[in-house]
Write a protein that holds these residues in place. Structure first.
Motif, short mmCIF file in Angstrom:
data_model
loop_
_atom_site.label_atom_id
_atom_site.label_comp_id
_atom_site.label_asym_id
_atom_site.label_seq_id
_atom_site.Cartn_x
_atom_site.Cartn_y
_atom_site.Cartn_z
N ILE A 10 14.93 29.93 -28.68
CA ILE A 10 15.77 31.11 -28.46
C ILE A 10 16.42 31.46 -29.79
O ILE A 10 17.17 30.65 -30.35
CB ILE A 10 16.85 30.86 -27.40
N LYS A 11 16.13 32.66 -30.31
CA LYS A 11 16.63 33.04 -31.62
C LYS A 11 17.82 34.00 -31.50
O LYS A 11 17.89 34.81 -30.57
CB LYS A 11 15.52 33.69 -32.44
N ASP A 12 18.72 33.89 -32.46
CA ASP A 12 19.84 34.83 -32.62
C ASP A 12 20.66 34.97 -31.34
O ASP A 12 20.81 36.06 -30.78
CB ASP A 12 19.33 36.21 -33.06
N PHE A 13 21.18 33.85 -30.89
CA PHE A 13 21.99 33.83 -29.66
C PHE A 13 23.47 33.73 -30.02
O PHE A 13 23.86 32.87 -30.82
CB PHE A 13 21.58 32.64 -28.78
N THR A 14 24.26 34.60 -29.45
CA THR A 14 25.72 34.55 -29.66
C THR A 14 26.39 34.13 -28.36
O THR A 14 26.16 34.75 -27.32
CB THR A 14 26.26 35.91 -30.13
N THR A 15 27.19 33.10 -28.42
CA THR A 15 27.87 32.61 -27.22
C THR A 15 28.98 33.56 -26.79
O THR A 15 29.40 34.43 -27.56
CB THR A 15 28.46 31.21 -27.44
N GLU A 16 29.47 33.36 -25.58
CA GLU A 16 30.57 34.17 -25.07
C GLU A 16 31.81 34.06 -25.96
O GLU A 16 32.62 34.97 -26.02
CB GLU A 16 30.92 33.72 -23.64
N SER A 17 31.95 32.92 -26.63
CA SER A 17 33.12 32.73 -27.52
C SER A 17 32.88 33.29 -28.92
O SER A 17 33.73 33.16 -29.79
CB SER A 17 33.46 31.24 -27.61
N GLY A 18 31.71 33.93 -29.12
CA GLY A 18 31.45 34.60 -30.40
C GLY A 18 30.78 33.75 -31.45
O GLY A 18 30.68 34.17 -32.61
N VAL A 19 30.28 32.57 -31.09
CA VAL A 19 29.62 31.69 -32.05
C VAL A 19 28.13 32.04 -32.11
O VAL A 19 27.46 32.12 -31.08
CB VAL A 19 29.81 30.21 -31.65
N PHE A 20 27.63 32.27 -33.32
CA PHE A 20 26.24 32.67 -33.53
C PHE A 20 25.36 31.43 -33.71
O PHE A 20 25.69 30.54 -34.49
CB PHE A 20 26.12 33.57 -34.75
N CYS A 21 24.26 31.39 -32.98
CA CYS A 21 23.28 30.30 -33.10
C CYS A 21 21.95 30.92 -33.54
O CYS A 21 21.36 31.71 -32.79
CB CYS A 21 23.10 29.58 -31.77
N LYS A 105 22.73 32.74 -19.42
CA LYS A 105 22.05 33.71 -20.30
C LYS A 105 20.82 33.10 -20.96
O LYS A 105 19.79 33.76 -21.09
CB LYS A 105 23.04 34.20 -21.38
N LEU A 106 20.94 31.84 -21.38
CA LEU A 106 19.79 31.16 -22.00
C LEU A 106 18.65 30.99 -21.00
O LEU A 106 17.47 31.20 -21.33
CB LEU A 106 20.22 29.80 -22.56
N PHE A 107 18.99 30.62 -19.76
CA PHE A 107 17.95 30.48 -18.72
C PHE A 107 17.28 31.83 -18.47
O PHE A 107 16.05 31.90 -18.30
CB PHE A 107 18.56 29.95 -17.43
N ILE A 108 18.06 32.90 -18.43
CA ILE A 108 17.50 34.24 -18.21
C ILE A 108 16.57 34.62 -19.36
O ILE A 108 15.48 35.18 -19.14
CB ILE A 108 18.63 35.28 -18.04
N LYS A 109 16.97 34.31 -20.58
CA LYS A 109 16.09 34.56 -21.73
C LYS A 109 14.78 33.79 -21.59
O LYS A 109 13.70 34.32 -21.86
CB LYS A 109 16.80 34.19 -23.04
N GLY A 110 14.89 32.53 -21.15
CA GLY A 110 13.69 31.73 -20.93
C GLY A 110 12.79 32.34 -19.87
O GLY A 110 11.56 32.40 -20.04
N ILE A 111 13.38 32.81 -18.79
CA ILE A 111 12.63 33.43 -17.70
C ILE A 111 11.87 34.66 -18.21
O ILE A 111 10.70 34.88 -17.88
CB ILE A 111 13.58 33.80 -16.54
N LYS A 112 12.53 35.46 -19.05
CA LYS A 112 11.89 36.67 -19.58
C LYS A 112 10.77 36.31 -20.56
O LYS A 112 9.70 36.94 -20.55
CB LYS A 112 12.94 37.56 -20.24
N ILE A 113 10.99 35.29 -21.38
CA ILE A 113 9.95 34.85 -22.31
C ILE A 113 8.72 34.35 -21.55
O ILE A 113 7.58 34.55 -21.98
CB ILE A 113 10.50 33.76 -23.27
N LEU A 114 8.96 33.72 -20.40
CA LEU A 114 7.85 33.22 -19.56
C LEU A 114 7.21 34.33 -18.72
O LEU A 114 6.35 34.06 -17.89
CB LEU A 114 8.35 32.09 -18.66
N LYS A 115 7.70 35.57 -18.93
CA LYS A 115 7.15 36.76 -18.26
C LYS A 115 7.28 36.69 -16.73
O LYS A 115 6.42 37.16 -15.98
CB LYS A 115 5.68 36.98 -18.65
#
Length: 322
Positions: A10-21, A105-115
């Protein structure tokens, strides 16, 4: 033969607290038919769990598998690991940067990546149920069924207080995992459960009460398989469940959720209490017709969702035989 986790970056993820990963590793396992060839059930693990829901070390073998309630000949079972849970080698030290919604949010991103366009059900116990609530709030049309077990849409003051004590132990104890686990077991069970199990008996060899021996055993057992950073991360998830955080009202959020919501409480749960689950159900009924509340009756408290398989099977069978 055991599955092994597959990784998604998962690239360019920003947490709810504003931390960029820049990059986060999200791992998952699939059981049953290949993805997108059968109805998909997303299973969210609890605090010390992981994506290994079935198999030799599967923590939900009694519920999921061939010819089980969630039949892996009919359903594809998908399970993500909460990043930092220790199972897949991903370590997160800055656990305070994350909350339960971030994981959703990360799980949802994973779900979308898995189509994956649609889930048949999202099911989870304890913190896994809380993350299920968070997913449904963020993507209200994603699943047909939402099944939070021994869980709720928010962390109560009581739950937050216990997580606070867990964090104090994890940060300050000489034996943090063992001591935190001993405290947690008191929340996961009940006085009645302990009475039935131990009857004030003693371990003559160790010259201690059997309840003490049992608690020490659970602490030592977890210490051998769980990382300190993982415990801190999962405790933080448990503490931060709240689908209304920085968002709309409860009514506005749940009114948008298309899924049939099946709340399953436990009459003796000291952690996510039946009273809170019933209050959630009563509130939901004001805005939704497709919601039910059912209850596991057990003296074993919060852990009953991992113990009372026959009851759980009876409560779920209609959903998965539809």
């Amino acid at each position: 033969m055991e599955n092994k986790p597959t990784y998604i970056k998962i690239k360019d993820f920003t947490t709810e607290s504003g931390v960029f990963c820049a990059i986060l590793n999200l791992s998952f396992e699939v059981f049953g038919p290949a993805l997108n060839t059968a109805p998909i059930v997303l299973v969210n693990h609890a605090l010390t769990g992981n994506s290994q829901v079935v198999g030799e070390n599967g923590w939900w073998n009694d519920l999921i598998g061939v010819n089980k309630t969630i039949d892996t000949t009919k359903y594809t079972v998908l399970a993500f690991n909460v990043p930092g849970n220790g199972y897949d080698g991903t370590k997160i030290e800055n656990y305070l940067d994350f909350n339960a919604r971030d994981i959703a949010k990360l799980f949802i991103k994973g779900i979308k990546i898995l189509k994956i366009k649609q889930l048949y059900a999202i099911i989870g116990g304890s913190v896994g149920g809380g993350i299920a609530w968070e997913i449904a709030a963020l993507e209200p049309k994603l699943t047909n069924h939402l099944i939070p077990i021994a869980s709720d849409w928010k962390s109560t003051d009581w739950l937050i207080a216990n997580c606070f004590l867990q964090e104090q132990i994890l940060n300050n104890s000489r034996k943090p995992i063992e001591d935190a686990r001993i405290h947690a077991m008191l929340c996961y069970r009940t006085p009645e459960s302990f009475k039935e199990k131990f009857q004030r008996t003693t371990n003559e060899e160790l010259n201690i009460f059997n309840v003490e021996s049992w608690l020490s055993h659970h602490g030592t057992k977890l210490q051998k398989r769980f990382q300190l950073s993982s415990y801190k991360m999962m405790n933080q998830m448990l503490k931060t469940i709240d689908i209304t955080r920085n968002a709309e009202s409860f009514q506005e959020i749940v009114s948008k959720i298309d899924a049939d919501i099946h709340i399953i409480g436990i009459n003796s749960d000291l952690f996510f209490t039946a009273e809170e689950n019933k209050a959630t159900y009563q509130e939901l009924k004001k805005y939704k017709n497709n919601v039910t509340y059912q209850e596991i009756v057990s003296i074993h408290g919060h852990d009953a969702f991992l113990i009372e398989y026959e009851q759980l099977d009876n409560l779920l069978v209609a959903i998965f035989q539809a």
